[in-house]
Write an enzyme that holds these catalytic residues in place. Structure first.
Site, PDB file in Angstrom:
ATOM      1  CG  ASP A  99      14.796-162.017  40.175  1.00  0.00           C
ATOM      2  OD1 ASP A  99      14.993-162.649  39.993  1.00  0.00           O
ATOM      3  OD2 ASP A  99      13.929-161.877  42.361  1.00  0.00           O
ATOM      4  CG  HIS A 298      17.158-161.148  36.431  1.00  0.00           C
ATOM      5  ND1 HIS A 298      16.377-162.355  36.024  1.00  0.00           N
ATOM      6  CD2 HIS A 298      17.023-160.188  36.894  1.00  0.00           C
ATOM      7  CE1 HIS A 298      15.553-162.290  37.390  1.00  0.00           C
ATOM      8  NE2 HIS A 298      16.459-161.398  37.618  1.00  0.00           N
TER       9      HIS A 298
END
Length: 324
Positions: A99, A298
């Protein structure tokens, strides 16, 4: 066994988790996370002969949270990584990020290739510097609905997320995971004007097996004082664009690895599919084509620890042996 301590470097105190002996591997978390997001990677990397260190990056959990928004620029974040490596008594390290940690890892490799022996990014690919400031682009493309715009309204997301950190994290983690219903896409990153983002995210019916109630409690502890530190990273997006002008057109030349989930909303962000497809041309050091993890959302290293651990151990061990 994982040990914890505080390292002073680059003008801040960073809490770190560390274990093992051997070549240094620095693991960089994203938003809204902490060192705990790498809990599954410690044992395999230590067993493979590496010294593993995962900091809470500035603005997060037990590390310092500067009050000045400008103290969260990409140059500060790269400075923290370089300073941490040196404070740990090393001159070089392998750097891995997920991320927001991925852009920090990519920029550390770009700006300080003398310090980075190899770089791996999860979820977020290394994007070339564009011709226009990023906030300007997303405002125009999505009429101010993209979540970066929402995060840049000082105090708004801070208040929404901070009302109940545990509830915020529970919904946030589930909604962006591979377990969430529906098809992933840019719609998950768009916020209707005048509404709260959390209300638009899918609510979990049960806690995923890979993210237990204990994990949620551990993560929530780091946000008891709010989310402003992490949100300040987004409030430097345009400033980062200005600060990196001298590196426009530069390439990451150190050995590199990139992996992402095919249910990760980030893979559907503006220009992301084209960027990922062209990554072998854009990143000369890329050792293999981008790795796609089917069914993964994610939270790459948490949702698919076995696959990610195998990729990292193979990549880092190969580089270590080559560079020995």
């Amino acid at each position: 066994m994982i040990q914890h301590r505080t390292i002073e470097t680059n003008g801040v105190n960073l809490h770190i988790a560390e274990a093992g002996e051997g070549p240094l591997v620095v693991l960089l978390h994203g938003f809204p996370e902490s060192w705990h997001s790498w809990r599954h990677q410690f044992a395999p990397l230590v067993e493979a002969g590496f010294r593993v260190v995962a900091p809470d990056q500035r603005g997060y959990s037990a590390s310092d949270r500067p009050s000045d928004v400008t103290a969260y620029s990409i140059l500060h974040l790269v400075g923290d990584v370089v300073g941490l490596i040196h404070a740990l008594g090393e001159q070089t390290a392998f750097v891995v990020g997920h991320d927001w940690g991925a852009p920090v890892a990519w920029h550390t490799a770009l700006l300080r290739p003398d310090v980075v022996r190899g770089v791996a990014g999860l979820s977020v690919a290394p994007a070339p510097r564009g011709e226009h400031p990023p906030l300007e682009l997303v405002k125009a493309a999505y009429a101010g609905r993209f979540y970066w715009t929402y995060f840049n309204q000082v105090g708004v997301a801070d208040e929404e997320f901070g009302r109940d950190p545990k509830a915020t994290l529970r919904r946030f983690v589930y909604a962006l995971s591979g377990d969430a219903p529906g098809e992933p896409g840019i719609h998950q990153a768009l916020i209707e004007p005048g509404t709260a983002w959390l209300e638009q995210l899918a609510a979990p019916t049960e806690q995923p097996d890979w993210f237990t109630e204990f994990d949620l409690d551990e993560l929530a502890k780091g946000f008891a004082e709010g989310f402003t530190g992490g949100l300040n990273w987004y409030r430097n997006l345009d400033r980062n664009w200005e600060l990196t002008a001298a590196f426009a057109g530069a390439s990451i030349t150190v050995p590199a690895l990139f992996a992402y989930g095919d249910r990760d909303p980030v893979a559907y962000f503006p220009g992301a599919p084209e960027l990922i497809a062209n990554l072998p041309k854009l990143v000369p050091g890329l050792r293999r084509p981008p790795v796609v993890l089917p069914g993964c959302g994610h939270w790459t290293q948490q949702e698919r620890p076995a696959e990610v651990n195998r990729l990292l151990v193979e990549f880092l061990s190969e580089l270590r042996d080559e560079q020995a």
